[in-house]
Design an enzyme around this catalytic site. Structure first.
Site, PDB file in Angstrom:
ATOM      1  N   ASP A  92      -2.462   0.122 -15.424  1.00 24.05           N
ATOM      2  CA  ASP A  92      -1.419   1.149 -15.355  1.00 24.05           C
ATOM      3  C   ASP A  92      -0.714   1.298 -16.704  1.00 24.05           C
ATOM      4  OD1 ASP A  92      -2.092   0.731 -12.733  1.00 24.05           O
ATOM      5  OD2 ASP A  92      -0.051   0.555 -12.002  1.00 24.05           O
ATOM      6  N   GLU A 333       1.336   5.762  -4.806  1.00 24.92           N
ATOM      7  CA  GLU A 333       1.730   4.907  -5.923  1.00 24.92           C
ATOM      8  C   GLU A 333       2.115   5.727  -7.149  1.00 24.92           C
ATOM      9  OE1 GLU A 333      -0.569   0.831  -5.601  1.00 24.92           O
ATOM     10  OE2 GLU A 333      -1.996   2.448  -5.882  1.00 24.92           O
TER      11      GLU A 333
END
Ligand code: FRU
Length: 460
Positions: A92, A333
């Site tokens: 990420d 998410e």
């Protein structure tokens, strides 16, 4: 690039007049705006006060329309992709941003932050030892590793999960991240408590590179309350871990208020939710809702900054979720937003395995558009799917992040080959989106890890 135009957009000021006062009795039942305005297509734009207890449902009917056409499939990545770091798994990733959500360069340096783990541990184990690292680049694609972001031993929790990094003024930075696991005790991968943490600091740059000072005083700024957002305790018994993570901080240009989006789950004991008309939507005849769909309660969560001052990011008020995926998906998410001409494009990432039973969707980028921050969001492309992984490489890309210039960065996750899985752990080719009203798709493919700044501050 096609322009961002939405023919039905309303002037934000007039829309805001439709505030809480218009909805006196709705707090308890968390209504879906679209229920109140009839079927899609005939839905007038509706904007509510950002704190109004009005949540849009991503319905099972929406998700049943997921149909990845060519413009919604992520291009195949060859297995000889370039790797940013021989020493680190990188997943990420987010750029340094201003409150307008633009990536910001400091002097000549573009700056990004990534979850990192040593490349010599098994790739699937990386989540339990994740640490935020930073990288800088003068061409926005060849990234130099600057080191861990936080001074050793200062971060809260047992590991650092995704977040965002703001710059205000010339050099003040504000790190928001997920403190995963309790503060005490040895690292336990099964300890999935999630709280949102904050640390302020300063950024510095010269011809040699970028470095930080401060970032050593951390505090928890948001925790699940069990009333709006599910707590760890309430989540127990569900098949997939809950979320209270992935903060994204920005300022709404309409009211100048600072907000934090994050990934949450609807409050209440796992299994106590019910799949009602609101969550099911107008499904084709014969669609059955498996009983276990009730365990899937992911949402796009939001909090507002008390005092609304860029001098103090420590006090936040939880607000009701903006979009609920109850009975559809357990994890929405890394929510983030792009605002263009009064249209609010909301983006999340989600996995195939987090869809509720009876629904299917690929790992990838999903999105909605609405005429205000809290409004009657419509799923992009009718279903919400914007970019899904190709069927032959279903785990190829993940953690897409859309910037206001409609460039999308993500990481190479896992590519299946005849000789077994090839793990990525590095940035994927950046993709460019086209967006046209309530439709969006793939415009072009750009270089690996291309994350150019849209705003600049001088070398501090
Ligand atoms: C998405 C994600 C985030 C989380 C991180 C943990 O890839 O699941 O929601 O912060 O990974 O590694």
């Amino acid at each position: 690039m096609r322009s961002i135009v939405r023919t039905t957009a309303v002037a934000a000021g007039s829309a805001l007049a439709l505030g809480l006062a218009a909805l006196p009795s709705l707090a308890a039942e968390r209504p879906d705006i679209r229920d109140r305005f009839g079927p899609r297509g005939a839905t007038p734009d509706a904007v509510f006060h950002p704190s109004a207890p009005v949540t849009v449902s991503w319905t099972r009917a929406d998700a049943l329309k997921i149909d990845p056409g060519p413009e919604h499939v992520t291009p195949t990545i060859p297995t000889d992709f370039p790797i940013i770091s021989d020493d680190l798994w990188i997943w990420d990733t987010w750029p340094l941003t201003n409150l307008e959500m633009e990536p910001v360069a400091v002097g000549d340096w573009n700056v990004i932050f990534s979850l990192t783990a040593p490349r010599d541990i098994p790739f699937p184990d990386r989540h339990s030892v994740a640490e935020i690292g930073y990288f800088y680049s003068d061409d926005a694609q060849n990234w130099i590793y600057g080191g861990p972001l936080f001074p050793e031993g200062t971060a809260l929790g047992q590991r650092e999960w995704a977040g965002s990094m703001l710059i205000t003024g010339d050099d003040e930075v504000h790190a928001f991240y997920t403190a995963s696991g309790h503060d005490e005790g040895p690292n336990d991968p099964d300890d999935v408590l999630q709280r949102i943490a904050y640390a302020p600091g300063e950024i510095h740059a010269d011809d040699e590179g970028v470095w930080f000072t401060g970032l050593d005083e951390h505090e928890i700024i948001a925790e699940a309350d069990g009333r709006l957002y599910q707590t760890l305790e309430q989540s127990q018994g569900g098949p997939i871990i809950y979320a209270f993570r992935d903060p994204f901080v920005f300022r709404d240009p309409v009211n100048q208020q600072i907000y934090m989006l994050f990934s949450g789950n609807n409050a209440g004991q796992a299994g106590s939710h019910t799949c009602d008309r609101r969550e099911i939507g107008r499904v084709p005849g014969g669609h059955e809702v498996p009983a276990d769909a009730r365990y899937y309660t992911g949402n796009i969560a939001i909090a507002s900054l008390r005092g609304n001052s860029a001098d103090d990011f420590t006090e936040w008020r939880l607000l009701p979720p903006l979009i609920s995926g109850e009975c559809v998906n357990q994890q929405l998410e890394r929510p983030h937003i792009v605002i263009e001409d009064g249209n609010y494009y909301m983006w999340v990432i989600s996995h195939a395995f987090t869809f509720a039973p009876g629904l299917e969707g690929p790992d990838g980028l999903y999105g909605w558009v609405g005429p205000g921050l809290r409004s009657n969001y419509e799923p992009l492309n009718e279903s919400g799917l914007v970019l899904g992984n190709p069927p032959e490489a279903p785990l190829q890309n993940y953690s897409h992040y859309v910037m206001p210039n409609l460039l999308v960065e993500s990481f190479v996750n896992q590519i299946a080959t005849d000789d077994g899985d090839v793990y990525g752990g590095t940035l994927a080719p950046t993709l460019e989106l086209w967006v046209d009203g309530d439709e969006a798709g793939l415009e072009s493919v750009l270089p690996y890890g291309y994350i150019p700044a849209m705003a600049w501050v001088p070398e501090p």
